[in-house]
Design a protein around this motif. Structure first.
Motif, PDB file in Angstrom:
ATOM      1  N   GLY A   1       0.815  -1.194   0.000  1.00 18.06           N
ATOM      2  CA  GLY A   1       0.000   0.000   0.000  1.00 18.06           C
ATOM      3  C   GLY A   1       0.849   1.243   0.000  1.00 18.06           C
ATOM      4  O   GLY A   1       2.072   1.186   0.199  1.00 18.06           O
ATOM      5  N   PRO A   2       0.234   2.397  -0.222  1.00 11.54           N
ATOM      6  CA  PRO A   2       0.993   3.651  -0.253  1.00 11.54           C
ATOM      7  C   PRO A   2       1.628   3.958   1.097  1.00 11.54           C
ATOM      8  O   PRO A   2       1.052   3.669   2.144  1.00 11.54           O
ATOM      9  N   ARG A   3       2.789   4.541   1.046  1.00 17.35           N
ATOM     10  CA  ARG A   3       3.420   5.064   2.255  1.00 17.35           C
ATOM     11  C   ARG A   3       2.985   6.509   2.404  1.00 17.35           C
ATOM     12  O   ARG A   3       3.167   7.321   1.507  1.00 17.35           O
ATOM     13  N   GLY A   4       2.395   6.841   3.542  1.00 15.35           N
ATOM     14  CA  GLY A   4       1.827   8.162   3.733  1.00 15.35           C
ATOM     15  C   GLY A   4       2.720   9.109   4.497  1.00 15.35           C
ATOM     16  O   GLY A   4       3.921   8.873   4.646  1.00 15.35           O
TER      17      GLY A   4
ATOM     18  N   SER B   1      -9.081  10.363   1.233  1.00 12.22           N
ATOM     19  CA  SER B   1      -7.759  10.356   1.863  1.00 12.22           C
ATOM     20  C   SER B   1      -6.741  10.141   0.752  1.00 12.22           C
ATOM     21  O   SER B   1      -6.410   8.995   0.407  1.00 12.22           O
TER      22      SER B   1
ATOM     23  N   GLN C   1       0.016   6.467  -4.205  1.00  8.06           N
ATOM     24  CA  GLN C   1       1.312   6.830  -3.644  1.00  8.06           C
ATOM     25  C   GLN C   1       1.676   8.233  -4.110  1.00  8.06           C
ATOM     26  O   GLN C   1       1.736   8.504  -5.301  1.00  8.06           O
TER      27      GLN C   1
ATOM     28  N   PRO D   1      -4.216  14.087   6.513  1.00  3.74           N
ATOM     29  CA  PRO D   1      -4.378  13.072   5.470  1.00  3.74           C
ATOM     30  C   PRO D   1      -5.784  12.900   4.907  1.00  3.74           C
ATOM     31  O   PRO D   1      -5.934  12.316   3.837  1.00  3.74           O
ATOM     32  N   TYR D   2      -6.828  13.383   5.610  1.00  5.63           N
ATOM     33  CA  TYR D   2      -8.192  13.251   5.093  1.00  5.63           C
ATOM     34  C   TYR D   2      -8.692  14.600   4.608  1.00  5.63           C
ATOM     35  O   TYR D   2      -8.634  15.593   5.335  1.00  5.63           O
TER      36      TYR D   2
ATOM     37  N   ALA E   1      -3.770   7.704   0.881  1.00  2.72           N
ATOM     38  CA  ALA E   1      -4.096   6.291   0.975  1.00  2.72           C
ATOM     39  C   ALA E   1      -4.591   5.747  -0.362  1.00  2.72           C
ATOM     40  O   ALA E   1      -4.496   4.546  -0.622  1.00  2.72           O
TER      41      ALA E   1
ATOM     42  N   ALA F   1      -3.716   1.825  -5.087  1.00  2.00           N
ATOM     43  CA  ALA F   1      -4.936   1.197  -4.610  1.00  2.00           C
ATOM     44  C   ALA F   1      -5.226  -0.084  -5.386  1.00  2.00           C
ATOM     45  O   ALA F   1      -5.664  -1.088  -4.841  1.00  2.00           O
TER      46      ALA F   1
ATOM     47  N   ASP G   1       3.516  10.499  10.948  1.00  2.00           N
ATOM     48  CA  ASP G   1       2.419  10.539  11.916  1.00  2.00           C
ATOM     49  C   ASP G   1       2.623  11.718  12.871  1.00  2.00           C
ATOM     50  O   ASP G   1       3.543  11.726  13.688  1.00  2.00           O
TER      51      ASP G   1
END
Length: 341
Positions: free
Chosen positions: A17-20, A91, A97, A83-84, A94, A339, A23
């Motif tokens: 999955g994508p690395r976001g 998002s 990428q 992120p949202y 997510a 995705a 945090d």
């Protein structure tokens, strides 16, 4: 962050999955390197659907310099992005990428060489289908970015947000400046002249001929006053109808905004759009085939409390979200969807 952009290489971890972003509940927003939205660097993820890349160049300006520092100012302001995106109910980091590809290092003493460098670097980044969101830099850089987009997608539709037409012929005999990129693009055949629009135009011109020449090139104009009188929904509907399903390039000079919303720019004009109007029009482009975009002419030396850089960071965020939604839906032409992986 390197001054050289890493190339967009294929993923080494298929199916991941994508690395976001970093945090922010673990690392304060003001700590760490200022990549766009605190996203990973391109060399950290190995491949990307959307690359955010800077072009620190302002040798093509005709008034106040300083936009060479715009990309990093936008990155600093983007630390607050989350992120949202509730306005688009998505998002983006997510869905696809997204990575910061660093800066394209260009010659500040030769506009012609700089244009060639940007075109080559953008073409390299786009080679695997990656979409670009470019942080300028002055508007000269739109020409080589359009060339690279057209090489991959064919002549592209253009949606140009600006106080100024940027279709003049020359300044002091120079063909490549921040006031001439779209005339050159029309002349070179990289634009689909059935789908060209300016939004936010206002202020004095040199003469009526400026408008006549612009119309002959195929541009439609939505002035800042039109946006105010007609409203963002009607304007967005008109623009979507004109664009259709063509590959779309969106070019945003931050001076499309009123100086109250964007004082940090090189050629401010009174009577511009609000940042809210710009963001809402962009959100109204959902479903368009957005293949590349730029946000340019942010000059932080004239910015007060990062007002301009904040507006530009949110503008780039909306563009990124539009692209990510399109990738996740499998629409249009673009990168390999994280995705879908």
């Amino acid at each position: 962050m390197s001054n050289e952009h890493p190339s967009a290489a294929p993923s080494t971890t298929p199916g991941a999955g994508p690395r976001g972003p970093v945090d922010s509940s673990r690392v304060p927003r003001y700590a760490g390197p200022a990549t766009f939205a605190r996203l990973p660097r391109l060399d950290e993820v190995g491949r990307t659907d959307i690359a955010v890349v800077g072009v620190p160049f302002d040798s093509g300006v005709s008034y106040r310099p300083g936009a060479r520092f715009g990309g990093n100012a936008i990155r600093e302001a983007s630390r607050l992005l989350r992120p949202y995106n509730p306005a688009q109910d998505a998002s983006p980091f997510a869905l696809a990428q997204v990575a910061d590809a660093g800066d394209i290092a260009v010659n500040p003493f030769s506009i012609e060489e700089a244009v060639e460098t940007v075109e080559a670097a953008a073409g390299e980044l786009m080679a695997s289908g990656t979409r670009l969101v470019t942080l300028g830099g002055d508007h000269t850089v739109a020409l080589p970015l359009l060339r690279a987009a057209a090489r991959r997608h064919g002549p592209v539709a253009l949606l140009h947000f600006d106080a100024h037409l940027d279709t003049w012929d020359t300044y002091f005999g120079a063909e490549y400046t921040h006031g001439t990129p779209f005339r050159r693009a029309v002349e070179e055949g990289v634009l689909d002249t059935s789908a060209l629009s300016h939004v936010g135009i206002r202020g004095p011109l040199y003469g009526r001929k400026d408008l006549d020449d612009d119309e002959k090139m195929g541009f439609g104009i939505v002035t800042a006053a039109d946006v105010m009188r007609r409203g963002v929904d009607e304007v967005a509907d008109q623009l979507r109808a004109r664009i259709g399903d063509r590959p779309l390039y969106v070019s945003i000079d931050i001076d499309c905004l009123d100086p109250a919303h964007a004082p940090g720019t090189g050629t401010p004009e009174a009577g511009g759009m609000t940042s809210r109007e710009l963001l809402e029009i962009l959100r109204g482009l959902a479903g368009c085939n957005l293949v590349s975009a730029d946000v340019v002419e942010v000059a932080p030396a004239y910015d007060h409390a990062e007002i301009t850089a904040v507006a530009a960071s949110h503008t780039a965020y909306e563009l990124t979200t539009l692209m990510a939604r399109q990738i996740a839906a499998g629409q249009g032409t673009g990168g390999t969807s994280a995705a879908a992986g």
